[in-house]
Design an enzyme around this catalytic site. Structure first.
Site, PDB file in Angstrom:
ATOM      1  N   GLU A   1       0.996  -1.240  -0.092  1.00 30.98           N
ATOM      2  CA  GLU A   1      -0.392  -0.499  -0.081  1.00 30.98           C
ATOM      3  C   GLU A   1       0.712   1.507   0.007  1.00 30.98           C
ATOM      4  OE1 GLU A   1       0.589   1.781   2.797  1.00 30.98           O
ATOM      5  OE2 GLU A   1       1.937  -0.316   3.649  1.00 30.98           O
TER       6      GLU A   1
ATOM      7  N   GLY B   1       7.054  -0.313   3.364  1.00 34.23           N
ATOM      8  CA  GLY B   1       6.072  -0.259   2.594  1.00 34.23           C
ATOM      9  C   GLY B   1       5.292  -0.209   1.954  1.00 34.23           C
ATOM     10  N   GLU B   2       5.426  -0.597   0.903  1.00 31.68           N
ATOM     11  CA  GLU B   2       4.924  -0.106  -0.869  1.00 31.68           C
ATOM     12  C   GLU B   2       4.825  -2.239  -0.902  1.00 31.68           C
ATOM     13  OE1 GLU B   2       8.568   1.044  -2.043  1.00 31.68           O
ATOM     14  OE2 GLU B   2       8.215   2.862  -1.171  1.00 31.68           O
ATOM     15  N   GLY B   3       4.690  -2.804   0.136  1.00 27.87           N
ATOM     16  CA  GLY B   3       5.237  -4.026  -0.706  1.00 27.87           C
ATOM     17  C   GLY B   3       6.592  -4.500  -0.217  1.00 27.87           C
TER      18      GLY B   3
END
Length: 317
Positions: A146, A286-288
């Site tokens: 996300e 974050g960001e995966g």
């Protein structure tokens, strides 16, 4: 929700016991291979196609002074993902995952949950459908991440709504909140909990948002329909996924936790959900990104499971 295939898992376990190693000597790698076998429905799982999806959204709660960065950063980071400049791009390249980025109405932030609901139920349904539609039915594993300025506050209030507690229990620094912003985050969570009372998955997503969290939920449910294993990222992604357990305690059985974030609430959340992270690398991006690094470990687990010789093949014993 499709079930775990115990017959395939048992066959994978039997294979592990005849590979050229002491039984159990690869530890969690053996468990991961068996997990993948059970969800893919084959004794020897594969990772020919790994899909990574980053959902992005904006949040009205930033009006409460909870974040050091302006909302415009969300759209700028989406552009960065699309042009290959972010950490997740590099990690997916190395890990062998196909990355897609799905922004959700960035020019229309959700409502401030201290003042009213973040989303109408129809908006929740639309975001969940966007998440479900993003899933590649031909993938062998799905990585979820996300992006959204303010979404660590949303994650904290979701965690409290699902697992109990207050802002003090779940709020962390996110992207680097100072002491005043931390106070604002804790206050916002407590005010949101006081305003919105209980309910299931849709009610909590409607109360607190955000669109990317709802999309994550939709993607997880679609993956379950496909018997597709999922690797979740850190605190924010796990908090979004946890909302699904309000409707079904077994909703996350096909999910792995990529890593334990340094966001202080993540360890507590994982303990409550009885889920163990694959990695703990002091990451909090974050960001995966944690899910992508975990995919490299998963590839190693499946390579050993599929390609090691058995004792009979090696002429040992």
């Amino acid at each position: 929700m499709k079930p775990f295939d115990h017959a395939s898992a048992d066959a994978a376990r039997e294979r592990q016991d005849i590979l050229t190693k002491p039984p159990g000597s690869l530890g969690r790698l053996e468990e991961l291979a068996i997990f993948m076998a059970g969800w893919q429905g084959r004794a020897v799982p594969v990772l020919n196609r790994a899909q990574a999806v980053v959902f992005a959204g904006n949040h009205g709660i930033v009006a409460q002074g909870v974040n050091p960065f302006p909302q415009q950063v969300t759209a700028l980071m989406v552009d960065n993902f699309r042009t290959g400049g972010a950490a997740i791009n590099q990690l997916c390249k190395v890990a062998g995952a196909h990355l897609s980025v799905v922004p959700l109405d960035l020019d229309r932030p959700t409502g401030d949950f201290t003042q009213g609901p973040a989303m109408a139920e129809a908006e929740v349904a639309a975001a969940m459908e966007t998440g479900a539609s993003a899933v590649d039915a031909d993938a062998d594993v799905l990585l979820l991440g996300e992006m959204g300025i303010g979404n660590s506050t949303v994650a904290a209030v979701q965690a409290a709504a699902v697992l109990g507690g207050t802002g003090a229990d779940w709020v962390g620094p996110g992207t680097g909140a100072n002491s005043e912003e931390m106070d604002n985050k804790r206050r916002a969570v407590d005010e949101g909990l006081a305003r919105h009372q209980g309910g299931g998955t849709t009610a909590v997503l409607s109360a607190f948002g955000g669109r990317e969290q709802a999309a994550i939920c939709g993607a997880i449910l679609r993956a379950r329909e496909l018997n597709l294993p999922v690797i979740l990222d850190g605190f924010i992604c796990t908090a979004a996924a946890a909302v699904l357990t309000l409707d079904n305690a077994e909703a996350l059985e096909h999910c792995l936790i990529g890593h334990q974030s340094t966001e202080p609430g993540h360890r507590r959340m994982l303990d409550a959900l009885k889920m163990s992270p694959i990695l703990s690398l002091d990451m909090r991006l974050g960001e995966g990104s944690g899910a992508a690094v975990a995919l490299m470990v998963l590839r190693g687990a499946i390579a050993c499971h599929a390609d090691m010789a058995t004792f009979a093949e090696a002429g040992i014993g």
